[in-house]
Design a protein around this motif. Structure first.
Motif, PDB file in Angstrom:
ATOM      1  N   GLN A 156      51.613  35.251  35.458  1.00 23.02           N
ATOM      2  CA  GLN A 156      51.019  35.802  37.160  1.00 23.02           C
ATOM      3  C   GLN A 156      49.768  36.908  37.185  1.00 23.02           C
ATOM      4  OE1 GLN A 156      53.261  38.085  40.217  1.00 23.02           O
ATOM      5  NE2 GLN A 156      53.277  36.261  41.457  1.00 23.02           N
ATOM      6  N   VAL A 157      49.267  36.036  37.543  1.00 22.00           N
ATOM      7  CA  VAL A 157      47.430  37.114  38.130  1.00 22.00           C
ATOM      8  C   VAL A 157      46.938  37.712  38.936  1.00 22.00           C
ATOM      9  CG1 VAL A 157      45.527  37.053  37.098  1.00 22.00           C
ATOM     10  CG2 VAL A 157      46.954  35.823  35.518  1.00 22.00           C
ATOM     11  N   ALA A 158      46.543  38.651  39.661  1.00 18.36           N
ATOM     12  CA  ALA A 158      46.479  39.136  40.718  1.00 18.36           C
ATOM     13  C   ALA A 158      45.228  39.656  40.274  1.00 18.36           C
ATOM     14  CB  ALA A 158      47.205  40.152  41.228  1.00 18.36           C
ATOM     15  N   PHE A 159      44.244  40.247  41.293  1.00 22.99           N
ATOM     16  CA  PHE A 159      43.209  40.437  40.351  1.00 22.99           C
ATOM     17  C   PHE A 159      42.576  41.928  41.085  1.00 22.99           C
ATOM     18  CE2 PHE A 159      42.375  35.698  40.063  1.00 22.99           C
ATOM     19  CZ  PHE A 159      41.394  36.259  38.945  1.00 22.99           C
ATOM     20  N   CYS A 160      41.639  42.648  40.464  1.00 25.74           N
ATOM     21  CA  CYS A 160      41.667  44.185  40.998  1.00 25.74           C
ATOM     22  C   CYS A 160      40.053  44.255  40.387  1.00 25.74           C
ATOM     23  CB  CYS A 160      42.405  45.452  40.895  1.00 25.74           C
ATOM     24  SG  CYS A 160      42.268  45.678  38.996  1.00 25.74           S
ATOM     25  N   TYR A 161      39.487  45.381  41.264  1.00 25.67           N
ATOM     26  CA  TYR A 161      38.478  45.619  40.822  1.00 25.67           C
ATOM     27  C   TYR A 161      38.031  47.296  39.884  1.00 25.67           C
ATOM     28  CZ  TYR A 161      33.075  44.952  40.941  1.00 25.67           C
ATOM     29  OH  TYR A 161      32.277  43.845  40.492  1.00 25.67           O
ATOM     30  N   GLY A 162      39.652  47.693  39.420  1.00 26.21           N
ATOM     31  CA  GLY A 162      39.747  49.179  38.843  1.00 26.21           C
ATOM     32  C   GLY A 162      39.569  49.837  38.922  1.00 26.21           C
ATOM     33  N   SER A 163      40.354  51.092  38.928  1.00 18.63           N
ATOM     34  CA  SER A 163      40.508  52.380  39.328  1.00 18.63           C
ATOM     35  C   SER A 163      39.516  53.500  38.716  1.00 18.63           C
ATOM     36  CB  SER A 163      42.222  52.489  38.740  1.00 18.63           C
ATOM     37  OG  SER A 163      42.167  52.830  37.641  1.00 18.63           O
ATOM     38  N   ASP A 164      39.322  53.455  38.982  1.00 13.03           N
ATOM     39  CA  ASP A 164      38.060  54.704  37.773  1.00 13.03           C
ATOM     40  C   ASP A 164      36.767  54.835  39.500  1.00 13.03           C
ATOM     41  OD1 ASP A 164      35.189  53.544  37.479  1.00 13.03           O
ATOM     42  OD2 ASP A 164      36.752  52.148  37.674  1.00 13.03           O
ATOM     43  N   PHE A 222      33.785  54.832  39.962  1.00 10.11           N
ATOM     44  CA  PHE A 222      32.612  54.797  39.550  1.00 10.11           C
ATOM     45  C   PHE A 222      33.165  52.779  40.841  1.00 10.11           C
ATOM     46  CE2 PHE A 222      31.748  57.400  36.895  1.00 10.11           C
ATOM     47  CZ  PHE A 222      30.542  57.298  37.224  1.00 10.11           C
ATOM     48  N   SER A 223      34.225  51.793  40.864  1.00  5.87           N
ATOM     49  CA  SER A 223      34.608  51.460  40.825  1.00  5.87           C
ATOM     50  C   SER A 223      35.154  51.036  42.801  1.00  5.87           C
ATOM     51  CB  SER A 223      35.486  50.493  39.844  1.00  5.87           C
ATOM     52  OG  SER A 223      35.527  50.458  38.955  1.00  5.87           O
ATOM     53  N   ALA A 224      34.948  51.867  43.249  1.00  5.86           N
ATOM     54  CA  ALA A 224      35.554  52.366  44.152  1.00  5.86           C
ATOM     55  C   ALA A 224      34.286  51.588  45.096  1.00  5.86           C
ATOM     56  CB  ALA A 224      35.759  54.013  44.964  1.00  5.86           C
ATOM     57  N   PRO A 225      33.411  52.348  45.604  1.00  2.00           N
ATOM     58  CA  PRO A 225      32.470  51.275  46.453  1.00  2.00           C
ATOM     59  C   PRO A 225      32.192  50.143  45.913  1.00  2.00           C
ATOM     60  CG  PRO A 225      30.784  53.243  45.107  1.00  2.00           C
ATOM     61  CD  PRO A 225      32.939  52.548  44.345  1.00  2.00           C
ATOM     62  N   LEU A 226      32.678  49.037  44.817  1.00  2.00           N
ATOM     63  CA  LEU A 226      32.500  48.148  44.902  1.00  2.00           C
ATOM     64  C   LEU A 226      33.654  47.219  45.081  1.00  2.00           C
ATOM     65  CD1 LEU A 226      30.417  48.309  40.703  1.00  2.00           C
ATOM     66  CD2 LEU A 226      29.205  48.135  42.853  1.00  2.00           C
ATOM     67  N   VAL A 227      34.738  47.841  45.629  1.00  2.00           N
ATOM     68  CA  VAL A 227      35.995  46.957  45.829  1.00  2.00           C
ATOM     69  C   VAL A 227      35.827  45.458  46.825  1.00  2.00           C
ATOM     70  CG1 VAL A 227      38.171  47.440  46.875  1.00  2.00           C
ATOM     71  CG2 VAL A 227      37.747  48.882  45.593  1.00  2.00           C
ATOM     72  N   ARG A 228      34.515  45.957  47.612  1.00  2.00           N
ATOM     73  CA  ARG A 228      33.978  44.767  49.189  1.00  2.00           C
ATOM     74  C   ARG A 228      33.662  43.434  47.714  1.00  2.00           C
ATOM     75  NH1 ARG A 228      29.342  48.705  47.687  1.00  2.00           N
ATOM     76  NH2 ARG A 228      27.714  46.977  47.194  1.00  2.00           N
ATOM     77  N   ASN A 229      33.372  43.511  46.562  1.00  2.00           N
ATOM     78  CA  ASN A 229      33.191  42.499  45.659  1.00  2.00           C
ATOM     79  C   ASN A 229      34.160  41.780  44.271  1.00  2.00           C
ATOM     80  OD1 ASN A 229      30.513  42.788  46.154  1.00  2.00           O
ATOM     81  ND2 ASN A 229      30.321  44.860  44.815  1.00  2.00           N
ATOM     82  N   LEU A 230      35.655  42.421  45.606  1.00  2.00           N
ATOM     83  CA  LEU A 230      36.580  41.370  44.800  1.00  2.00           C
ATOM     84  C   LEU A 230      36.653  39.665  44.931  1.00  2.00           C
ATOM     85  CD1 LEU A 230      39.302  42.200  43.042  1.00  2.00           C
ATOM     86  CD2 LEU A 230      40.556  41.872  45.073  1.00  2.00           C
TER      87      LEU A 230
END
Length: 469
Positions: free
Chosen positions: A361-369, A371-379
């Motif tokens: 089972q695969v869910a997606f994330c954008y990373g937990s660093d 630098f990735s916080a502002p890019l979560v919108r691109n999930l």
């Protein structure tokens, strides 16, 4: 200062006869005053609920996720819940919202992020994701979420409704909850707490650069020293969980009256639901040796921990092992460059499909660093890239909605559009996997929320700037 029970000019209403001069007469005391206020509040609450008119979202392509896609379809919402989903629904006095030509989705859930805990990665004062110490299981990340973060409105503008702020730093860094993108305080925003304990598995790779070619003032450690340090960290992690299990056994024995209760220790109290298998441990590991070591540790006969693999860069290399152990993956490396020169350029684009084919089972994330916080919108585009390289679109949508809800333990409330679930939805003017699509409206538990953000404010500001002559 008036004591409780006093009747004074400050805490009561005074009445005067307009025609006859006489002493003021108190018509209420503190008890009457507070009773009146309470009554007004209850009346306002009742009127607010009575005024909450049902909504009928009509004409959109409804992506139910758990069932068939309705094109066009209708969704009836009442008291913040989805009442009906069908191609034809009687209006029944509901307010009709025409979404013709748009796509309706359940709210996206972003797991494994530091959104809300960090603002500017280069400004230390805005970073609140790390606690001091290697083992801090009693840390609760949802308390530290900044409700006034400018990154949260930007993120929700692309369909993200809930997110999981992850505590960072150390090996056992703390616990996380599921937080909404709307609300005044952390208490209002938090939907469920906790949902997971976070374990950052010790790094397994060894630095083999010769001492003469290394950079920096410190002398690099030898291969033997690195291997020794690695074994020590893994052993310390195992010992930590063994102590937590011993504490849990002592608590259980005390509950049965077989032994005195142990001294209450907050760190061990926080570990109880995880060592008992009641809640999952989210293991952060990227390198294949880390992944295999963590899986073997969690599935050992003496442990039987429930784990979720987060990050999981090399998970595709251990797909069969993960499938056999039924370990879900929160994949966060869709756009990461290949780690080895022997890997193809699209190795991480194809990884989710490799895992899916193996039965993971695969869910997606954008990373937990940070630098990735502002890019979560691109999930959504992480999932879209995997769709372009073989992952079925239906699975990609589940990897953004239903699967994260299941991993967070809220699949009975979120993750799909079906009767009985929370009416957390958004409408976009195109396929959410299309970069050109824009989210037009969003509802959180049946309440429409404002999609304004710093981006939209700056757009409006500079769109109307005076033109040069």
């Amino acid at each position: 200062m008036a004591r409780t029970g006093d009747v004074s000019m400050k805490n009561c209403v005074k009445s005067f006869d307009k025609n006859i001069e006489r002493e003021p007469r108190a018509v209420c005391g503190p008890q009457t005053y507070f009773t009146t206020i309470l009554g007004l509040l209850l009346l306002g609450f009742a009127l607010g609920r009575a005024a909450a008119q049902p909504l009928l979202l009509s004409g959109a392509t409804v992506h139910t996720i758990s069932g068939e896609t309705l094109s066009p379809g209708k969704v009836l919402i009442k008291d913040g819940k989805i009442v009906a989903v069908a191609t034809t629904i009687a209006t029944g006095g509901a307010e009709i919202i025409d979404l013709t030509g748009q796509h309706l989705y359940p709210g996206i859930i972003a797991l494994n992020t530091v959104l809300g805990l960090t603002e500017l990665s280069g400004v230390r004062a805005t970073l609140d994701s790390t606690e001091v110490g290697d083992y801090t299981p009693d840390v609760e990340s949802w308390i530290a979420v900044n409700p006034d973060s400018e990154l949260i409105p930007v993120t929700r503008a692309n369909g993200i409704a809930y997110f999981e702020p992850v505590p960072d730093g150390g090996i056992v860094s703390g616990q996380s909850g599921l937080v909404a993108v709307e609300g005044w305080t952390s208490e209002q925003r938090t939907l469920k707490k906790p949902i997971a304990l976070h374990l950052f598995w010790p790094r397994m790779e060894l630095i083999t650069v010769p001492a003469g070619r290394s950079r920096g003032k410190s002398k690099p450690k030898s291969i033997d020293e690195q291997a020794k340090d690695r074994r020590a960290k893994v052993r310390a992690t195992e010992d930590f969980f063994e102590e937590a299990k011993a504490y849990a056994k002592a608590k259980d024995a005390a509950a049965k009256g077989a032994s005195p209760a142990p001294e209450r220790i907050p760190a061990w109290e926080a570990m109880l639901p995880y060592v008992r298998g009641e809640l999952p441990i989210m293991v952060h590991a990227d390198e294949v040796r880390q992944i295999k070591a963590a899986v073997n540790w969690a599935s050992a006969a003496t442990n039987k921990f429930k784990i979720i693999l987060a990050g999981a860069r090399d998970a595709w290399m251990a797909a069969d092992l993960l499938a056999a152990k039924k370990i879900p993956v929160i994949y966060g490396h869709t756009f990461t460059q290949p780690a080895r020169d022997t890997e193809s350029y699209d190795v991480h684009f194809r990884a989710p499909e490799v895992l899916r084919k193996a039965g993971v089972q695969v869910a997606f994330c954008y990373g937990s660093d940070s630098f990735s916080a502002p890019l979560v919108r691109n999930l959504p585009y992480s999932a879209a890239q995997s769709v372009a390289f073989g992952l079925p679109e239906a699975e990609a949508l589940k990897g953004l909605t239903l699967y994260p809800a299941q991993l967070a333990g809220v699949a009975d409330r979120l993750g799909s559009i079906e009767p009985g679930k929370e009416a957390t939805l958004f409408a976009a003017d195109g396929d959410i996997f299309d970069l050109r699509a824009n989210v037009k409206r969003m509802w959180l538990a049946g309440k429409e929320i404002n999609l304004e953000s710093r981006h939209t404010r700056l757009y409006e500001k500079y769109k109307n700037r005076p033109r040069a002559p």
